[in-house]
Design an enzyme around this catalytic site. Sequence first.
Site, mmCIF file in Angstrom:
data_model
loop_
_atom_site.group_PDB
_atom_site.id
_atom_site.type_symbol
_atom_site.label_atom_id
_atom_site.label_comp_id
_atom_site.label_asym_id
_atom_site.label_seq_id
_atom_site.Cartn_x
_atom_site.Cartn_y
_atom_site.Cartn_z
ATOM 1 N N GLY A 10 61.705 15.309 -4.017
ATOM 2 C CA GLY A 10 62.121 14.930 -5.364
ATOM 3 C C GLY A 10 63.380 14.096 -5.237
ATOM 4 C CB ALA A 11 63.991 10.644 -4.737
ATOM 5 N N GLY A 12 64.913 12.507 -7.770
ATOM 6 C CA GLY A 12 65.420 12.290 -9.130
ATOM 7 C C GLY A 12 66.909 12.557 -9.214
ATOM 8 C CG ASP A 34 60.038 11.080 -6.261
ATOM 9 O OD1 ASP A 34 58.954 11.162 -6.877
ATOM 10 O OD2 ASP A 34 61.115 11.477 -6.744
ATOM 11 C CG HIS A 178 67.469 29.965 -13.383
ATOM 12 N ND1 HIS A 178 68.812 30.056 -13.655
ATOM 13 C CD2 HIS A 178 67.190 28.630 -13.361
ATOM 14 C CE1 HIS A 178 69.316 28.833 -13.789
ATOM 15 N NE2 HIS A 178 68.340 27.966 -13.622
HETATM 16 N N1 APR Z 1 56.279 15.384 -4.927
HETATM 17 C C1 APR Z 1 57.535 14.912 -4.844
HETATM 18 N N2 APR Z 1 58.277 14.579 -5.913
HETATM 19 C C2 APR Z 1 57.728 14.718 -7.118
HETATM 20 C C3 APR Z 1 56.412 15.215 -7.288
HETATM 21 C C4 APR Z 1 55.678 15.550 -6.118
HETATM 22 N N3 APR Z 1 54.444 16.027 -6.183
HETATM 23 N N4 APR Z 1 56.158 15.247 -8.615
HETATM 24 C C5 APR Z 1 57.258 14.790 -9.246
HETATM 25 N N5 APR Z 1 58.208 14.466 -8.351
HETATM 26 C C6 APR Z 1 59.537 13.881 -8.569
HETATM 27 C C7 APR Z 1 59.597 12.955 -9.775
HETATM 28 O O1 APR Z 1 58.956 11.706 -9.510
HETATM 29 C C8 APR Z 1 61.104 12.828 -9.986
HETATM 30 O O2 APR Z 1 61.656 11.722 -9.283
HETATM 31 O O3 APR Z 1 60.539 14.849 -8.859
HETATM 32 C C9 APR Z 1 61.659 14.129 -9.384
HETATM 33 C C10 APR Z 1 62.388 15.001 -10.393
HETATM 34 O O4 APR Z 1 63.530 14.341 -10.762
HETATM 35 P P1 APR Z 1 64.116 14.353 -12.269
HETATM 36 O O5 APR Z 1 63.027 14.044 -13.225
HETATM 37 O O6 APR Z 1 65.347 13.517 -12.286
HETATM 38 O O7 APR Z 1 64.501 15.920 -12.470
HETATM 39 P P2 APR Z 1 65.804 16.701 -11.959
HETATM 40 O O8 APR Z 1 66.833 16.688 -13.010
HETATM 41 O O9 APR Z 1 66.148 16.264 -10.591
HETATM 42 O O10 APR Z 1 65.223 18.214 -11.953
HETATM 43 C C11 APR Z 1 64.171 18.569 -11.088
HETATM 44 O O11 APR Z 1 64.851 20.878 -10.968
HETATM 45 O O12 APR Z 1 66.458 22.101 -12.127
HETATM 46 C C12 APR Z 1 65.115 21.777 -12.034
HETATM 47 O O13 APR Z 1 64.348 21.989 -14.294
HETATM 48 C C13 APR Z 1 64.617 21.066 -13.265
HETATM 49 O O14 APR Z 1 62.301 21.322 -12.700
HETATM 50 C C14 APR Z 1 63.376 20.400 -12.734
HETATM 51 C C15 APR Z 1 63.770 20.025 -11.307
#
Ligand code: APR
Length: 311
Positions: A10-12, A34, A178
Amino acid sequence: MARKKIALIGAGNIGGELASLVARNELGDVVLFDIPEKEGVAKGKALDLEQNGAILGVDAKITGSSNWADCAGADVVIITAGVPRKPGMSRDDLLSVNLKIIRNVGENLKKHCPDAFVIVVSNPLDVMVYELKRITGFPAKKVVGMAGVLDSARLQLFLAQAVGVSVKDVRALVLGGHGDTMVPILSNTTINGIPVKQLVAADKLNAIIERTRTGGGEIVKLMGTSAFAAPATSAIAMATAYLKDQKRLLACAAYLDGEYGYKDLYMGVPIVIGAGGVEKIVNVELTSEEKAMLDKSAGAVREVLEASRKL
Ligand code: APR
């Protein structure tokens, strides 16, 4: 000794923050992973952070990727893959979407990162980490969830502000699931050893507990998405404890097999993290009121777990 490898799934928002912290603390090299549609974002963030490292003078290779092979052999994996909350949503509302994602991540981890220490951050946390362990079949001591460090930090901050002391002097422990049923263990919460109940009036304390329980939601309401700085720092504290064998005692979601009277459940409890992963689950003496709250919280986690079994 070769550098450690840390795969961030996850690169969010949280993923980017994690990569920055790994580099700044020179914990190892980073793979920022990602889905293919977001590969550009992962690669772009990786380049930006590597260049940031050149200014800071830190040595860390940061690679953006959507290829699982690049994560192979990771020592630590931190999972933030999934969707975050939008205003008005509870963590449990994310279940069906994030469950599919965590299952996909689990299948790939099994193949590519069988020896990693895995920290799950995606929500609803306790069920996501349970599912990850179930799918991978990894030992319980290598799979944990990040929640308690963050929830305890929120409580510590609000208490420090109320008393007018440094956050450094506040020790607090928040256990349980949580979510809104999380359990602050006030019987063990102190300002440098002084029981907090001696320093904060009951009504003020209740308001602080309520704010802690809804602390994530307060930020979602303001920003339109989840917090990312404090969640990332919390996960890094856990990863550091493992990589540096620090034996830190932290509140984390751990697999319970009878501890605290719960079986086959992930929930927040105090654990010791060292080179062996979860080296110990620490049994804290609770008041009957705290135990009742923990039972309620375990019930809430179990409900979501049951729902996940039908999906
Ligand atoms: N594999 C890898 N990455 C994925 C996949 C997958 N199958 N599906 C989604 N993603 C990526 C998305 O493309 C996105 O870039 O996960 C990333 C999530 O990033 P954000 O939307 O910015 O979310 P973020 O604020 O980082 O939170 C992520 O952590 O705290 C928890 O509730 C929050 O469930 C959420 C998670």
